[in-house]
Design a protein around this motif. Structure first.
Motif, short mmCIF file in Angstrom:
data_model
loop_
_atom_site.label_atom_id
_atom_site.label_comp_id
_atom_site.label_asym_id
_atom_site.label_seq_id
_atom_site.Cartn_x
_atom_site.Cartn_y
_atom_site.Cartn_z
N THR A 1 65.41 135.75 60.79
CA THR A 1 64.47 134.77 60.04
C THR A 1 63.35 134.21 60.74
O THR A 1 63.46 134.08 61.98
CB THR A 1 65.51 133.57 59.64
OG1 THR A 1 65.92 132.74 60.81
CG2 THR A 1 66.73 134.11 58.91
N GLU B 1 61.37 130.29 60.97
CA GLU B 1 61.42 129.04 60.21
C GLU B 1 60.64 128.01 60.93
O GLU B 1 60.47 128.13 62.11
CB GLU B 1 63.06 128.60 60.16
CG GLU B 1 63.81 129.71 59.39
CD GLU B 1 65.14 129.49 59.59
OE1 GLU B 1 65.78 128.40 59.22
OE2 GLU B 1 65.87 130.26 60.43
N PHE C 1 54.18 132.64 60.44
CA PHE C 1 54.87 133.58 59.67
C PHE C 1 54.56 135.01 59.53
O PHE C 1 55.24 135.80 59.47
CB PHE C 1 55.04 133.14 58.37
CG PHE C 1 55.65 131.57 57.96
CD1 PHE C 1 57.19 131.64 58.37
CD2 PHE C 1 55.39 130.75 57.58
CE1 PHE C 1 57.84 130.61 58.28
CE2 PHE C 1 55.93 129.15 57.62
CZ PHE C 1 57.45 129.45 57.60
N LEU D 1 61.73 134.41 55.50
CA LEU D 1 60.49 133.59 55.75
C LEU D 1 60.75 132.15 55.30
O LEU D 1 61.22 132.25 54.23
CB LEU D 1 59.32 134.25 55.18
CG LEU D 1 58.88 135.65 55.42
CD1 LEU D 1 57.59 136.19 54.66
CD2 LEU D 1 58.45 135.79 56.99
N GLU E 1 58.47 130.13 54.53
CA GLU E 1 57.56 129.72 53.54
C GLU E 1 56.44 130.57 53.30
O GLU E 1 56.02 131.27 54.45
CB GLU E 1 56.90 128.26 53.65
CG GLU E 1 56.23 127.76 52.51
CD GLU E 1 55.45 126.39 52.88
OE1 GLU E 1 54.64 125.98 52.26
OE2 GLU E 1 55.96 125.71 53.80
N THR F 1 50.45 136.24 54.49
CA THR F 1 52.09 136.17 54.60
C THR F 1 52.60 136.96 53.43
O THR F 1 53.45 137.60 53.35
CB THR F 1 52.67 134.74 54.99
OG1 THR F 1 51.85 134.30 55.93
CG2 THR F 1 53.98 134.82 54.84
N ALA G 1 54.89 140.25 53.18
CA ALA G 1 56.20 140.08 52.42
C ALA G 1 56.51 141.11 51.36
O ALA G 1 57.46 141.80 51.22
CB ALA G 1 56.43 138.84 51.73
N SER H 1 62.32 134.06 50.60
CA SER H 1 61.22 133.05 51.00
C SER H 1 61.14 132.01 50.05
O SER H 1 61.77 131.85 48.92
CB SER H 1 60.14 133.74 51.36
OG SER H 1 58.90 132.76 51.87
#
Length: 467
Positions: free
Chosen positions: A256, A258, A281, A298, A300, A306, A310, A322
């Motif tokens: 993760t 964060e 991220f 993720l 956010e 990002t 993803a 996310s």
């Protein structure tokens, strides 16, 4: 730190006013004798004489630490809102900050606000999403209060012109500290972060049985993306961690990134975002793909880079979880398309889109029945069905005179089946659900709990407007 447990029967042995005034907590008692825990620094002889005169029975004491007494008082003898507002904080005590933190934690507060104005200063707790004033602070003592917090969080006490961020690590929870220069001094916000996510259970968060079944089916797929949307403080992170706890086992590599790390979970590799040194991220996700992950979380999706990373991660066989800031589950798809992601890639990779909100529940001890007034609802609101009564907040000692006690989550769950995927490819997903009577939006869910008398119109009004 020792813990004082007070049974319901013992709690009635002494009133809240006496318990808070003399800083005592009952241990046991009968018609002739009352045994009390007391701070060992107090003048026990004087207090004993006064209590025996007031209660008409013999009193005996058991010495205990001030911190244990304060924690027990905040748990079992909460003062009403008016008396709390007038309470002054004694910042001269060395353990005042510890007591304050334990009090906030026991009240299930998410944030503590230290604020200074022209002629006054105060401390407020955010409880159930609302700020409630807990203490007034003498303005002359406020600077000392700020310095103590800064020292505890390892910040520069001489820097008063620039914002600062720090952290306090406690035995049972972490605190993120933010200091902001304002017109009359520095404002501090302390965010209380729970350290352990091992007790978060997905089945207790508020998902209906059919929603939970749909959600579980999506998270058990080996790859794809699951997105949870909602504003700050809507419980997105808690839902994600409940999901990770379900998926966490010895056969999976879970990573993760964060900002901040709000919970810790054994067996999961967690990375704290540090944008000032380039750990974003997107850059973290790039590194994750070289770490042989099975599941990636993720904090956010904020930007097109990002979002695209993803998508790529899910296409190469990873399950990606996310959050994203949108008003609805359907709106999430439009948001990603607006970021420039091709709709055919979204249709291929998105497993599930979830929108959620936290709604305060009316206090069952003081809520009042009232007739439904159509004029009170937002303009052009379409009633899903007719109701003839509802409830409004009143206020009592048990709910701090707010009229609300506790919160519940409502969810809008959009499963990306073949029909929905086809609509995404053709940029027609909004039209697909616009007139779908069977599809339950957040507005529908909010109206349902309102109709059941669990919450008030004021609490769900913004949800009815947005959707």
């Amino acid at each position: 730190m020792e813990e004082i447990a007070v049974t319901q029967d013992n709690q009635h042995l002494i009133s809240s006013d006496l318990a808070n005034h003399y800083k005592v907590v009952p241990k046991s008692g009968n018609d002739a004798l009352l045994e009390l825990f007391i701070d060992d620094n107090q003048n026990q002889d004087v207090i004993k004489d006064e209590l025996e005169l007031l209660l008409g029975k013999e009193v005996s004491f058991f010495s205990c630490s001030n911190m244990a007494i304060e924690k027990a008082l905040s748990l079992y003898y909460r003062k009403d809102r008016e008396s709390v507002n007038s309470k002054s904080l004694n910042i001269d005590k060395n353990d005042f900050l510890e007591n304050l933190l334990y009090e906030a934690k026991s009240l299930k507060s998410s944030d503590i606000h230290f604020e200074i104005y022209e002629n006054s200063a105060r401390i407020r707790f955010r409880i159930d999403g609302q700020l409630i004033e807990r203490y007034k602070v003498e303005k002359d003592n406020y600077l000392e209060l700020v310095n103590k917090v800064k020292i505890k969080s390892k910040l520069n006490i001489t820097e008063k012109r620039l914002p600062q961020d720090g952290r306090i690590t406690n035995e049972s929870f972490d605190i993120r500290v933010s200091v902001l220069p304002t017109l009359y001094g520095e404002k501090i916000v302390m965010r209380l972060l729970g350290q352990d996510a091992s007790n978060i259970d997905l089945s207790t968060l508020g998902l209906k049985s059919e929603e939970l079944e749909m959600y579980l089916e999506a998270v058990r797929k080996p790859n794809g993306i699951i997105l949870i949307s909602g504003p700050t403080g809507s419980g997105k992170t808690t839902t994600l961690y409940a999901t990770l706890r379900l998926l966490n086992d010895n056969h999976r590599n879970i990573v993760t990134v964060e900002d901040p790390i709000e919970y810790t979970l054994k067996g999961i590799n967690q990375v704290q975002l540090k944008e000032d040194i380039g750990l974003t991220f997107a850059s973290a996700l790039r590194s994750f793909l070289r770490q042989d992950p099975d599941i990636i979380m993720l904090g956010e999706i904020r930007d097109p880079e990002t979002a695209m990373m993803a998508i790529r991660a899910s296409l190469t066989g990873h399950l990606v979880l996310s959050t994203i800031h949108t008003n609805s589950a359907v709106g999430t798809i439009s948001r990603i398309i607006d970021m420039g992601i091709p709709s055919y890639l979204i249709a291929e990779t998105l497993n599930l889109s979830v929108a959620q909100r936290l709604v305060r529940k009316l206090c069952e001890d003081c809520k009042k029945e009232t007739p439904v007034n159509i004029d009170d609802f937002p303009l052009n609101f379409n009633f899903p069905y007719t109701i003839d009564k509802c409830y409004k907040p009143s206020g009592c000692n048990k709910c701090y005179h707010t009229g609300y006690r506790g919160r519940t989550a409502i969810y809008e769950v959009l499963n990306i089946d073949n029909k929905t995927a086809s609509a995404i490819k053709n940029n027609a997903v909004v039209e697909l659900f616009e007139n779908n009577k069977e599809y339950k939006t957040l507005s529908d869910k909010a109206f349902d709990i309102f109709a059941k008398g669990e919450t008030s119109l004021e609490e769900i009004y913004s949800i009815l407007i947005n959707l």
